[in-house]
Design an enzyme around this catalytic site. Structure first.
Site, PDB file in Angstrom:
ATOM      1  N   GLY A 129      -2.927 -14.769  -4.837  1.00 46.84           N
ATOM      2  CA  GLY A 129      -2.488 -13.639  -4.022  1.00 46.84           C
ATOM      3  C   GLY A 129      -3.624 -12.948  -3.289  1.00 46.84           C
ATOM      4  N   GLY A 177      -6.187  -4.189  -2.025  1.00 42.77           N
ATOM      5  CA  GLY A 177      -5.352  -4.017  -3.211  1.00 42.77           C
ATOM      6  C   GLY A 177      -4.557  -2.738  -3.125  1.00 42.77           C
ATOM      7  CB  VAL A 210      -0.971   0.001   1.197  1.00 43.07           C
ATOM      8  CG1 VAL A 210      -1.732   1.325   1.264  1.00 43.07           C
ATOM      9  CG2 VAL A 210      -1.950  -1.159   1.081  1.00 43.07           C
ATOM     10  CE  LYS A 213      -7.290  -4.714   7.739  1.00 45.08           C
ATOM     11  NZ  LYS A 213      -6.808  -4.525   6.376  1.00 45.08           N
ATOM     12  CG  ASP A 217      -9.755  -7.829   7.412  1.00 41.62           C
ATOM     13  OD1 ASP A 217      -8.848  -7.003   7.579  1.00 41.62           O
ATOM     14  OD2 ASP A 217     -10.628  -7.716   6.531  1.00 41.62           O
ATOM     15  CE  LYS A 271     -11.113  -4.348   6.423  1.00 47.46           C
ATOM     16  NZ  LYS A 271     -10.981  -5.260   5.269  1.00 47.46           N
TER      17      LYS A 271
END
Lengths: 393, 393
Positions: free
Chosen positions: A181, A297, A12, A99, A195, A199
């Site tokens: 991936g 992504g 990122v 996050k 995850d 969030k």
């Protein structure tokens, strides 16, 4: 000239550097003056197109008054948390996609930001590149948010989509996701729902205004979803999706949990396939809105971070609007007390009254009336239950 | 105490007044001080729950320094335009849902707003309550927008959905829409695409940065869509949708038009049914995002207007970021020169090479290779064409 620093130049972080280079003219137009990425903090030896600005000593950034915003792309709550805290204390705004840090330490960090009159922005932490947190807190600010839920993890949505559309078993779909991936070598944080849980904590904090500690949120991943469930759900007119879910109940109380749920085919959310994310927000004036896009992504996530960087430059010392209060434990309702309809798959000779219902002769599946998880236990006491999931209302 | 005035108290205006009353505590929290609706301009005699603040003389609002924002819900470009202009000149911010006024006079009004250091906000003008313009201009500000299109008119989407799902002819579906209050007695602005055209002008202005005059946009409504087209499209794996469409082409050029298009079933947009709206935005970093929700209706539209009102209060005299430049006619590319695949329905003994293709024995339909409208004429010269529409790429 506005100057930023970047912490971490991996997937990122590298995307942030690329966007700031390639869309520089656009950014200058948006801010009204040139925008420069002055430093990139990296532990590795400087290399690549941004080697000229790579440093490995955070205190250079911390002590440089020219740097007014720090973009954190390290991840986790160790060194990232330390650097974010020090950046805020040094009077710099911080932009992050982390996050875990926001879910676990957001309350504390936002208080420091407020005290120092700087911004802590984290649009990229939920839904990757999808504009979501700012629309929630700004465009929908005239609404009392009643409910928020969605598909916020692309890895698990890819796996479930493969199971539904290609008839693959969980293990095969996970391997495919790893090859492409879309899933980590250790897929635990995704597959077990951690995850998504982080969030929904952030979304709940913003929508309901009091801190929801991650350990409070009952979290079920997708390991328990069998191929038979995906197939039976389709026959019943539903898709199985891993949903991060939060809803306002009576008064000021609310609930939140992460679990696979059956979503009716008529609902747009059921059509969100592959690695895409989508979040539904229900406000008391606007009704239902849905936000859809790439939830992860390099470039989508970086796009949201750069927008946050621009925002810190443009708002100057204006008022900050993103924050929430201390935890109010009495407001949180255990999902064990929250009713819904249930999908049940079972076998054996006894029969349940379910509508709709399907059967392949050996296994039967269908939808129960609305009841709490506790009541469901009694309802199912006479049959051999193979699986059960909530049905989204 | 922040004070606003409302021009017009019809469907949307009434909604604004209701939200400002019912969500008052929420609004006060968002702004940091109480928010009051001081005046409502109405030509009718004062009545109803807000009679105490109804006036019929605009100059009272114009000359009251306490009123810092005016919410316009009159519609059209006559008196609404005059009052908006005077409000801006008097140094007051303006919030509006008036797409015709923004599409036709936005450039001029934004220039006045800029000169007077006030805001002209119009989130509600496109997509009703869906957060769209602010995410576009703010959250996606790190992106070069490549393409924007969507279903921005609920009436026509309702009619097309009825044709697709219930097999109703256009006239019957229109009558149903009128009975349900989804279509006006005179449905021209909706059915002939004018409403969609105004909205794509606004979106194009914001995304491509130069004024697109409404008269430049080729506009085709849904009167030409036959039930057979809806049926054939379904068989081919597509849905027919009325799309407002704009795309960046090579260099700084762009095109825009309104027309029915075939949307692949795999695309989320094809599942947007009934009166709902959805807009797809493609940015060079974020990829595709989709925004979905109620595109019209009292409370959703009012919700967006009240959010804009709050925004004017919160931003104080901060920088404004929504504006665009003068028309640059050389940038606009006539859709006649823009290629796409085409859906064609035809009859007779000659046969076209189409893929996929379907036939009921008498009528045939299918998808052509990619070509411009001009090339399509040659391609179809040997057959008896019944209808043709673009296919969304």
């Amino acid at each position: 000239m506005k100057k930023a620093a970047l912490l971490g130049c991996g997937v990122v972080g590298g995307g942030v550097a690329i966007i700031m280079r390639d869309n520089a003219a656009l950014l200058e137009k948006a801010v009204g003056e040139p925008v420069e990425l002055k430093y990139i903090l990296e532990t590795k030896a400087p290399s690549g197109p941004f080697a000229d600005r790579m440093i490995n000593d955070f205190s250079i950034i911390e002590n440089d008054p020219e740097v007014t915003v720090v973009a954190e792309c390290i991840g986790g709550v160790g060194v990232a948390y330390d650097f974010v805290r020090r950046s805020l204390l040094a009077g710099k705004s911080v932009v992050t996609c982390n996050k875990q840090m926001i879910a676990e330490r957001g309350l504390e960090l936002l208080a420091i930001a407020k005290e120092k009159h700087v911004f802590l922005l984290f649009e990229a932490s939920v839904g990757g590149g999808i504009p979501l947190l700012r629309p929630l807190t700004n465009c929908l600010s005239a609404n009392r948010i009643e409910e928020i839920y969605g598909i916020v993890n692309g890895t698990t949505n890819y796996i479930l989509t493969q199971m539904i559309e290609c008839g693959e078993e969980f293990d095969a779909a996970l391997s495919a996701a790893q090859r492409l991936g879309y899933a980590e070598a250790d897929p635990t944080a995704d597959v077990d729902g951690l995850d998504s849980m982080r969030k929904i904590c952030i979304l709940s904090d913003l929508c309901f205004g009091s801190n929801l500690p991650p350990e409070k949120v009952p979290t079920e991943g997708i390991r328990g979803v069998a191929l038979e469930d995906a197939t039976m759900a389709e026959k019943l007119g539903y898709s199985i999706k891993l949903l991060a879910y939060a809803r306002r109940l009576d008064g000021e109380r609310f609930t939140a949990f992460v679990a696979p749920q059956l979503v009716q085919k008529e609902q747009l959310l059921s059509s969100v396939g592959g690695v895409m994310n989508a979040v539904v927000v229900r406000g008391n004036a606007v009704g239902e809105c849905l936000f859809y896009g790439a939830g992860a992504g390099r470039m989508p996530t970086a796009s949201a971070m750069v927008a946050d960087i621009l925002d810190t430059f443009r708002r100057g010392n204006g008022r900050k609007f993103i924050d929430w209060g201390e935890e109010q434990p009495e407001r949180f309702v255990d999902p064990m007390d929250v009713p819904s309809a249930w999908y049940v798959r079972y076998t054996g000779s006894a029969a349940l009254q379910l509508a709709p219902a399907v059967s392949d002769g050996v296994e039967h599946a269908g939808i129960t009336p609305r009841m709490t998880p506790r009541a469901l236990e009694d309802y199912l006491s006479g049959v051999q239950v193979l699986n059960r999931f909530r049905v989204l209302e």
